[in-house]
Design a protein around this motif. Structure first.
Motif, PDB file in Angstrom:
ATOM      1  N   ILE A 159       0.734  -1.152   0.048  1.00  0.00           N
ATOM      2  CA  ILE A 159       0.070  -0.047  -0.040  1.00  0.00           C
ATOM      3  C   ILE A 159       0.748   1.314   0.022  1.00  0.00           C
ATOM      4  N   TRP A 171       2.580   1.616  -3.505  1.00  0.00           N
ATOM      5  CA  TRP A 171       1.729   1.959  -4.624  1.00  0.00           C
ATOM      6  C   TRP A 171       1.247   3.547  -4.193  1.00  0.00           C
ATOM      7  N   TRP A 172       0.988   3.891  -3.144  1.00  0.00           N
ATOM      8  CA  TRP A 172       0.474   5.272  -2.822  1.00  0.00           C
ATOM      9  C   TRP A 172       1.671   6.353  -3.288  1.00  0.00           C
ATOM     10  N   ILE A 203      -0.899   5.981   7.093  1.00  0.00           N
ATOM     11  CA  ILE A 203      -1.421   5.666   5.741  1.00  0.00           C
ATOM     12  C   ILE A 203      -3.213   5.862   5.602  1.00  0.00           C
ATOM     13  N   ILE A 204      -3.865   5.712   6.620  1.00  0.00           N
ATOM     14  CA  ILE A 204      -5.178   6.296   6.467  1.00  0.00           C
ATOM     15  C   ILE A 204      -5.153   7.679   6.320  1.00  0.00           C
ATOM     16  N   ASP A 247      -3.103   9.495   4.957  1.00  0.00           N
ATOM     17  CA  ASP A 247      -2.725   9.704   3.348  1.00  0.00           C
ATOM     18  C   ASP A 247      -3.849   9.404   2.314  1.00  0.00           C
ATOM     19  N   LEU A 248      -4.612   8.169   2.874  1.00  0.00           N
ATOM     20  CA  LEU A 248      -5.484   7.809   1.917  1.00  0.00           C
ATOM     21  C   LEU A 248      -6.949   8.769   1.913  1.00  0.00           C
ATOM     22  N   VAL A 249      -7.244   9.083   3.060  1.00  0.00           N
ATOM     23  CA  VAL A 249      -8.178  10.028   3.337  1.00  0.00           C
ATOM     24  C   VAL A 249      -8.201  11.356   2.900  1.00  0.00           C
ATOM     25  N   TYR A 252      -8.886   4.196  -6.372  1.00  0.00           N
ATOM     26  CA  TYR A 252      -8.827   3.281  -5.075  1.00  0.00           C
ATOM     27  C   TYR A 252      -9.126   1.729  -5.358  1.00  0.00           C
ATOM     28  N   LEU A 264      -6.153  -0.281  -6.540  1.00  0.00           N
ATOM     29  CA  LEU A 264      -5.506  -0.990  -5.314  1.00  0.00           C
ATOM     30  C   LEU A 264      -5.442  -2.155  -5.523  1.00  0.00           C
TER      31      LEU A 264
END
Length: 393
Positions: free
Chosen positions: A61, A64-65, A175-176, A178-180, A275, A278
């Motif tokens: 994750i 990829w991010w 990471i949460i 970052d993703l949010v 998303y 992923l």
């Protein structure tokens, strides 16, 4: 390089969206992620188990991010000047460090992995701040991104100096965030939607990178085995699986998600597209390792449970992601193709459940047949007569 020094420029918008391809610098940058994906696959090869797979996903994750962050920035604000090139060079260094620390990335190399990721985010934050200074219309978006990514980077930085399990708690929080972060800026994104031709190409290139791992898996598996009829047949099936995934993905790829978001005034379409890729790329990478596991197995003995579930579960994940993309119209909108993709997901899981006593060549053969059926179905549905009469295409 057209200019020695120039500020970031806005590369998007209906008035400025000429057809655009990935730059040579972007392609060069991608090479680091070829190595990173290879290292992730190597980690999974060493521990083909549920815990090994979860560790593989946990490391995949942020890798990829990292690629997504640089790609999304370049899509909106790319410029070809010495400052941009040097910043990309720094990002390549941090990505290379990330790849180096993937091996034992959840053990002794975890601090190095965390520091590499945090430094990569720091470079991206500098780029967004720089873009916001020079492009006032983009400043609300760049400020929100820079702030969210900076908070996440702090968690990653602190985690390098904390022992497990708290280190991984900080990773998860980071990471949460970052993703949010992109979801906190949706109202600013609508006027700054990604470039409709450039982004699908970039996503396609990353998909090619993970598909390349499946090809490497076939080559490695065959080279390390004594050649016999079963091994050769299994290798052919492995290539068939990779080719089928390539076919059903790239035949349906296009700029529709961005065009649809612009027409409907909804950013959620682009977010779903982004998303859902992923699990798709995780599935493809896992399938490559699964193919190699089949090729390295004793061909006259039933395939191990771990190997069977790795191959079947990874392929199922790919087709489930593709089914979602079809159903929501993020790639080619088609209810029928969505149903076939989800049906293949169920079929491949059934192979995993009921194929306990199957030989390796039989397992990979059944999986290959289900993949080929998807290609045949797409070809059948793409006939001119079908397009005219079928309202669900």
């Amino acid at each position: 390089m057209k200019n020695f020094l120039q500020p970031p420029r806005l590369r998007i918008g209906e008035d400025s969206e000429e057809h655009r391809h990935a730059t040579w610098l972007e392609l060069f940058y991608d090479l680091v992620f070829v190595v990173a994906v290879s290292q992730l696959a190597h980690n999974l090869e060493e521990d083909v188990s549920l815990s090994g797979y979860l560790g593989f996903v946990f490391l995949f994750i942020p890798v990829w991010w990292s690629w997504i962050g640089t790609t999304m920035y370049a899509n909106r604000f790319d410029s070809d000047d010495i400052g941009r090139r040097l910043l990309v060079a720094l990002q390549m260094l941090t990505a290379a460090a990330l790849a180096v620390n993937i091996h034992h990335g959840l053990d002794e190399n975890a601090p190095g992995f965390a520091l590499s990721y945090a430094l990569g985010r720091a470079v991206l934050i500098v780029e967004y701040i720089r873009a916001g200074i020079h492009i006032p219309s983009a400043r609300p978006l760049t400020t929100r991104y820079a702030t969210g990514f900076a908070i996440a980077a702090v968690f990653w930085l602190i985690s390098a100096f904390v022992s497990a399990p708290w280190r991984f708690v900080l990773w998860s929080v980071g990471i949460i965030i970052d993703l949010v972060t992109p979801f906190t800026a949706t109202k600013f994104q609508l006027n700054l939607l990604p470039h409709a031709s450039h982004l699908p190409e970039r996503f396609g290139l990353f998909t090619i990178i993970v598909l390349g791992e499946a090809i490497i898996a076939v080559v490695d598996g065959v080279s390390e085995q004594k050649w016999d009829v079963f091994s050769v047949i299994a290798a052919v099936f492995g290539l068939v699986i990779a080719f089928s995934l390539w076919w059903v993905y790239f035949d349906n790829l296009g700029g529709t998600p961005i065009q649809k978001a612009r027409a409907e005034g909804k950013v959620s379409t682009v977010a779903t597209w982004l998303y859902t890729h992923l699990p798709l790329v995780i599935g493809i990478a896992g399938a490559g390792v699964g193919v190699e596991e089949v090729l390295l197995s004793e061909q006259t003995v039933a395939l191990s449970d771990a190997g069977r579930w790795l191959l079947c579960g990874s392929i199922a994940l790919c087709y489930l992601a593709l089914g979602i993309l079809h159903r929501l119209g993020v790639i080619r909108y088609c209810k029928i193709r969505s149903k076939y993709r989800v049906g293949t997901t169920v079929a491949v899981i059934a192979i995993a459940i009921f194929g306990k006593d199957l030989l390796p060549v039989a397992v990979i053969g059944f999986v290959a047949v289900t993949c080929v059926i998807q290609v045949v179905q797409d070809l059948y549905q793409s006939r001119p007569t079908t397009r005219l009469v079928d309202p669900e295409i």
